[in-house]
Write a protein that holds these residues in place. Sequence first.
Motif, PDB file in Angstrom:
ATOM      1  N   GLY A   1      65.888  38.548  92.349  1.00 32.30           N
ATOM      2  CA  GLY A   1      64.790  37.923  92.113  1.00 32.30           C
ATOM      3  C   GLY A   1      64.461  37.112  90.886  1.00 32.30           C
ATOM      4  N   LYS A   2      63.238  36.382  91.131  1.00 32.93           N
ATOM      5  CA  LYS A   2      62.601  35.630  90.089  1.00 32.93           C
ATOM      6  C   LYS A   2      62.067  36.611  88.848  1.00 32.93           C
ATOM      7  CE  LYS A   2      59.334  31.945  89.238  1.00 32.93           C
ATOM      8  NZ  LYS A   2      58.308  31.116  89.770  1.00 32.93           N
ATOM      9  N   PRO A   3      62.008  36.378  87.748  1.00 32.65           N
ATOM     10  CA  PRO A   3      61.675  37.218  86.815  1.00 32.65           C
ATOM     11  C   PRO A   3      60.053  37.421  86.955  1.00 32.65           C
ATOM     12  CG  PRO A   3      62.897  35.712  85.790  1.00 32.65           C
ATOM     13  CD  PRO A   3      62.931  35.109  87.099  1.00 32.65           C
ATOM     14  N   SER A   4      59.440  38.577  86.831  1.00 33.33           N
ATOM     15  CA  SER A   4      58.021  38.964  86.716  1.00 33.33           C
ATOM     16  C   SER A   4      57.704  39.297  85.580  1.00 33.33           C
ATOM     17  CB  SER A   4      57.934  39.988  87.879  1.00 33.33           C
ATOM     18  OG  SER A   4      58.447  41.232  87.361  1.00 33.33           O
ATOM     19  N   ILE A   5      56.294  38.896  85.131  1.00 29.27           N
ATOM     20  CA  ILE A   5      55.785  39.015  83.751  1.00 29.27           C
ATOM     21  C   ILE A   5      54.710  40.128  83.865  1.00 29.27           C
ATOM     22  CG2 ILE A   5      54.596  37.861  82.119  1.00 29.27           C
ATOM     23  CD1 ILE A   5      55.791  35.218  82.967  1.00 29.27           C
ATOM     24  N   LEU A   6      55.078  41.037  82.882  1.00 31.76           N
ATOM     25  CA  LEU A   6      54.202  42.302  82.932  1.00 31.76           C
ATOM     26  C   LEU A   6      53.257  42.021  81.679  1.00 31.76           C
ATOM     27  CD1 LEU A   6      56.506  45.186  83.192  1.00 31.76           C
ATOM     28  CD2 LEU A   6      55.663  43.659  85.288  1.00 31.76           C
ATOM     29  N   LYS A   7      51.993  41.785  81.985  1.00 31.34           N
ATOM     30  CA  LYS A   7      50.949  41.213  80.954  1.00 31.34           C
ATOM     31  C   LYS A   7      49.930  42.262  80.652  1.00 31.34           C
ATOM     32  CE  LYS A   7      50.936  36.584  82.787  1.00 31.34           C
ATOM     33  NZ  LYS A   7      50.212  35.570  83.390  1.00 31.34           N
ATOM     34  N   ASP A   8      49.206  42.182  79.396  1.00 31.33           N
ATOM     35  CA  ASP A   8      48.111  42.705  79.064  1.00 31.33           C
ATOM     36  C   ASP A   8      46.991  41.876  79.515  1.00 31.33           C
ATOM     37  OD1 ASP A   8      46.168  44.178  77.650  1.00 31.33           O
ATOM     38  OD2 ASP A   8      46.147  42.600  76.122  1.00 31.33           O
ATOM     39  N   ARG A   9      46.267  42.294  80.289  1.00 30.95           N
ATOM     40  CA  ARG A   9      45.059  41.673  81.005  1.00 30.95           C
ATOM     41  C   ARG A   9      43.744  41.958  80.305  1.00 30.95           C
ATOM     42  NH1 ARG A   9      47.199  39.136  85.253  1.00 30.95           N
ATOM     43  NH2 ARG A   9      49.218  40.055  86.037  1.00 30.95           N
ATOM     44  N   ASP A  10      43.793  42.828  79.182  1.00 28.06           N
ATOM     45  CA  ASP A  10      42.698  43.249  78.584  1.00 28.06           C
ATOM     46  C   ASP A  10      42.250  42.177  77.270  1.00 28.06           C
ATOM     47  OD1 ASP A  10      40.329  44.123  77.150  1.00 28.06           O
ATOM     48  OD2 ASP A  10      41.030  46.268  77.407  1.00 28.06           O
ATOM     49  N   LYS A  11      41.329  41.382  77.295  1.00 26.66           N
ATOM     50  CA  LYS A  11      41.029  40.422  76.191  1.00 26.66           C
ATOM     51  C   LYS A  11      40.692  41.062  74.797  1.00 26.66           C
ATOM     52  CE  LYS A  11      39.787  36.484  79.106  1.00 26.66           C
ATOM     53  NZ  LYS A  11      41.197  35.538  78.687  1.00 26.66           N
ATOM     54  N   SER A  12      40.256  42.174  74.952  1.00 32.21           N
ATOM     55  CA  SER A  12      39.556  42.885  73.789  1.00 32.21           C
ATOM     56  C   SER A  12      40.923  43.396  72.731  1.00 32.21           C
ATOM     57  CB  SER A  12      38.853  44.237  74.189  1.00 32.21           C
ATOM     58  OG  SER A  12      39.650  45.259  74.605  1.00 32.21           O
ATOM     59  N   VAL A  13      40.752  43.483  71.545  1.00 31.17           N
ATOM     60  CA  VAL A  13      41.718  43.882  70.780  1.00 31.17           C
ATOM     61  C   VAL A  13      41.132  45.182  70.074  1.00 31.17           C
ATOM     62  CG1 VAL A  13      43.111  43.237  68.642  1.00 31.17           C
ATOM     63  CG2 VAL A  13      42.571  41.571  70.349  1.00 31.17           C
ATOM     64  N   LEU A  14      41.979  46.230  69.908  1.00 33.42           N
ATOM     65  CA  LEU A  14      41.365  47.560  69.460  1.00 33.42           C
ATOM     66  C   LEU A  14      41.680  47.551  67.901  1.00 33.42           C
ATOM     67  CD1 LEU A  14      40.264  50.437  69.805  1.00 33.42           C
ATOM     68  CD2 LEU A  14      42.611  51.178  70.113  1.00 33.42           C
ATOM     69  N   TYR A  15      42.611  47.038  67.556  1.00 33.86           N
ATOM     70  CA  TYR A  15      42.867  46.878  65.913  1.00 33.86           C
ATOM     71  C   TYR A  15      43.583  45.489  65.770  1.00 33.86           C
ATOM     72  CZ  TYR A  15      44.993  47.383  61.494  1.00 33.86           C
ATOM     73  OH  TYR A  15      45.423  47.309  59.947  1.00 33.86           O
ATOM     74  N   ASP A  16      42.871  44.522  64.731  1.00 32.18           N
ATOM     75  CA  ASP A  16      43.323  43.420  64.433  1.00 32.18           C
ATOM     76  C   ASP A  16      43.787  43.290  63.013  1.00 32.18           C
ATOM     77  OD1 ASP A  16      41.162  43.385  63.161  1.00 32.18           O
ATOM     78  OD2 ASP A  16      40.057  41.911  63.951  1.00 32.18           O
ATOM     79  N   GLY A  17      44.148  44.218  62.270  1.00 32.32           N
ATOM     80  CA  GLY A  17      44.336  44.007  60.829  1.00 32.32           C
ATOM     81  C   GLY A  17      45.872  44.028  60.892  1.00 32.32           C
ATOM     82  N   PRO A  18      46.482  44.060  59.511  1.00 30.25           N
ATOM     83  CA  PRO A  18      47.646  44.302  59.250  1.00 30.25           C
ATOM     84  C   PRO A  18      48.511  45.302  59.875  1.00 30.25           C
ATOM     85  CG  PRO A  18      46.741  44.043  57.029  1.00 30.25           C
ATOM     86  CD  PRO A  18      45.575  44.147  58.194  1.00 30.25           C
ATOM     87  N   LEU A  19      49.980  44.784  60.183  1.00 25.67           N
ATOM     88  CA  LEU A  19      50.425  45.904  61.367  1.00 25.67           C
ATOM     89  C   LEU A  19      52.051  45.741  60.965  1.00 25.67           C
ATOM     90  CD1 LEU A  19      50.383  47.762  63.822  1.00 25.67           C
ATOM     91  CD2 LEU A  19      50.766  45.466  65.161  1.00 25.67           C
ATOM     92  N   ALA A  20      52.591  46.805  61.087  1.00 25.35           N
ATOM     93  CA  ALA A  20      54.193  46.982  60.552  1.00 25.35           C
ATOM     94  C   ALA A  20      54.682  47.990  61.655  1.00 25.35           C
ATOM     95  CB  ALA A  20      54.317  47.229  59.265  1.00 25.35           C
ATOM     96  N   VAL A  21      55.982  47.701  62.214  1.00 25.27           N
ATOM     97  CA  VAL A  21      56.513  48.473  63.194  1.00 25.27           C
ATOM     98  C   VAL A  21      57.896  48.922  62.655  1.00 25.27           C
ATOM     99  CG1 VAL A  21      57.418  48.982  65.466  1.00 25.27           C
ATOM    100  CG2 VAL A  21      55.542  47.394  65.173  1.00 25.27           C
ATOM    101  N   MET A  22      58.145  50.370  62.375  1.00 31.22           N
ATOM    102  CA  MET A  22      59.201  50.846  61.849  1.00 31.22           C
ATOM    103  C   MET A  22      60.305  51.240  63.002  1.00 31.22           C
ATOM    104  SD  MET A  22      57.810  53.257  59.012  1.00 31.22           S
ATOM    105  CE  MET A  22      59.481  53.898  58.095  1.00 31.22           C
ATOM    106  N   VAL A  23      61.627  50.765  62.821  1.00 34.35           N
ATOM    107  CA  VAL A  23      62.673  51.011  63.940  1.00 34.35           C
ATOM    108  C   VAL A  23      63.803  51.316  63.223  1.00 34.35           C
ATOM    109  CG1 VAL A  23      61.521  49.172  65.445  1.00 34.35           C
ATOM    110  CG2 VAL A  23      63.357  48.636  63.819  1.00 34.35           C
ATOM    111  N   ASN A  24      64.755  51.962  63.887  1.00 30.69           N
ATOM    112  CA  ASN A  24      66.215  51.978  63.693  1.00 30.69           C
ATOM    113  C   ASN A  24      67.202  51.928  64.725  1.00 30.69           C
ATOM    114  OD1 ASN A  24      65.982  54.656  64.982  1.00 30.69           O
ATOM    115  ND2 ASN A  24      66.124  55.981  63.353  1.00 30.69           N
TER     116      ASN A  24
END
Length: 721
Positions: free
Chosen positions: A445-468
């Motif tokens: 099939g054709k790709p489908s796009i999963l979206k966030d449909r909520d226009k509100s933002v719970l947190y809009d400040g500085p953000l970092a994501v730690m990974v390994n």
Amino acid sequence: MFSKRSLPVLLVLLCCALFIGFRSMGTNHADPPGKYEKILHNVADILQQVHYNPKKINDEFSKEIFSKYLETVDVEKNVFLQSDIQALKKYELKIDEELLGGTVEFVPALSEIYKKRVLEAEQLTKEILAKPFEFQTDETIIRDSEKLEFPKNLDEKKDRWRKRLKYMTLERFADMQENQEKNKGKEGFKAQTAAEMEASAREGVAKVVGRMFDRLKLKYNDDERFNQFVNVITSTMDPHTTFFPPRDKRYFDEQMSGRFFGIGASLTSQEGNIKIASVITGSPAWKTNEVTVGDVVLKVAQGANEPVDLTGFDVEDAVKIIRGSKGTEVRLTLRKADGSVKVVSIIRDEIVQDESFARSAVVGNGKSKIGYIMLPEFYADFENPRGARSAVDVAKEVIKLKEQKVDGIIIDLRNNGGGSLYDVVQMAGLFIEDGPIVQVKDRDGKPSILKDRDKSVLYDGPLAVMVNEFSASASEIFAAAIQDYKRGIVIGSTSTYGKGTVQRNIGLDKETGMFSSNSELGTIKLTLQKFYRINGGSTQLKGVASDIVVPDVLEKSKVREKDEPTALGWDEIAKAQYNTWKSPYDLNQVVRNSQERVNQNPAFNLIKTNTDWLAEQNDRVYSLNLQKFKEEKKKVNSTVKQIEALYKLSQELEVESIPGDEEKFATDPDKLTRYKAWKKNLRNDIYLDETINAVNDMIYQQNLAIKKSADSKLEKSKQEN
């Protein structure tokens, strides 16, 4: 409820179910197929009809399965002889026929040989361990079984076992000598001769090996070998297509949901015994007043049924049979500390594994207050509408941190292997305005796009994501979305794990239909789709490259998806439409500052140097000469200790609990101890320290931008006046 997005997959599964139904009606067996035949034939049909990128089930596939299965059953290549492999060669090109409708013959034939050879190997080990080892001869052992062939004859097999047992004894003997040197002269310490230490070390090895053979004879039965065979078949399609027998499927669901029905006691393995390690206050086990830490669990019975002897079981297998449906009875035969044996009846109830849920703290290194959220997995209780959901829990932690007036937030996804796709989409939506989070494509099939449909933002400040290296699947989707939106920075190893495939559970029973993910024949977790970032690139194989790379000990280890021989390839599709985040700080400058700090940090540089050296040690052979063994061990231990020391900060980080969090564990001393240990580890986390530094850079730039804006407005106001 199924969404419209699910319809293509559901239609494929429906067609697959109908195909298998008609196919089985047209199959002419002399005898009705047995359980093994049903499982194997249904697995083959599902793989061919539904898998994202199936391999052809033919002679070539059969040869691959034949070779892989032999090496899976006999990992160390010290059970079978080459003559056994030759005897089984007649099945090498027939496995595809078994999959496509024939009688299952290969596994039963192999099992008969295996059981005989295990008894033979057990006898060999007893003969070898009956005599002392000498450690002066200059000989070596190859521990990487991929570099070995199966033994040519019984003498070669015996010598392989001799070297393995000698190495195990040498490890213990060297440790004893080292311990004796440290304690020499201390009051009450009794020194031993070299002969006494060797005998004691050999006795310890005999106990370990004896327990291993108990497991191979009692637990590792024909069904286990067949289940293993099916898993070799599924994983040859790709590493994440997996067969679950019913009990294993239930255990998998419990891990995902964070709740299970059991007795509320954790188990541990000590000297071949399954013991009670802890008992949760208020749990069914606790309420009996008869289950105590240290009790040995000898047998487990389902109600009045015949009990199962746990000899040869490991902890995970024991847990699986102790758990069961809510309200059902399980009977434990326990050996108490005084030697008495007691049968305790317990009625199972719901146990919540809340320690695997999201948790937060306020951290800092003196410059600002940073909110820290650890998410071990993207858990979701699909069976319970009111059950735990990772996205909901993270939202709650964000709100708690905002109430503490934090200046930035860190999301720690290290070692998070993924989980619920729905929850990762919802969680990403907490930090951005509405828009695409991930793209998903099936094989047709054709790709489908999963979206966030909520226009509100719970947190809009500085953000970092730690990974390994172990941040996989849903973790990679979240990190990629934050990176593509330029919403924050990703910090960690050079890249994440690289699992960009989607799996769904499909039951194997034709009678119940394959829409039920739990069936009496078992379940197949099948790769149906692939993930793609909103920038078009797949997370498969390549993972997510960190914006800021910090050296770690696993960088050179072969633990990622790209190291799996059957992994699907990387590709890309069209980019989705999205608008990047407008930050009051320059992320590129934040990355440059952080990378410069990392590059100039002596600890990180030494970690990188030592890790390179340790990685080289994995490919060498090991000496069975005591002096050389000690020298090699000293070098490795010295390097490991140096790395461990480097992980600790010279000045601890500030780590404070959110008000009320620690009190939740007040009734459970074991949980409280583990919670405090978690906080202590955070205080010395060198990677968290640098992540805080990077977030502080964002905060500094943000404050500077706010000040400039305020000054500009003030100047403009003055001019107007």
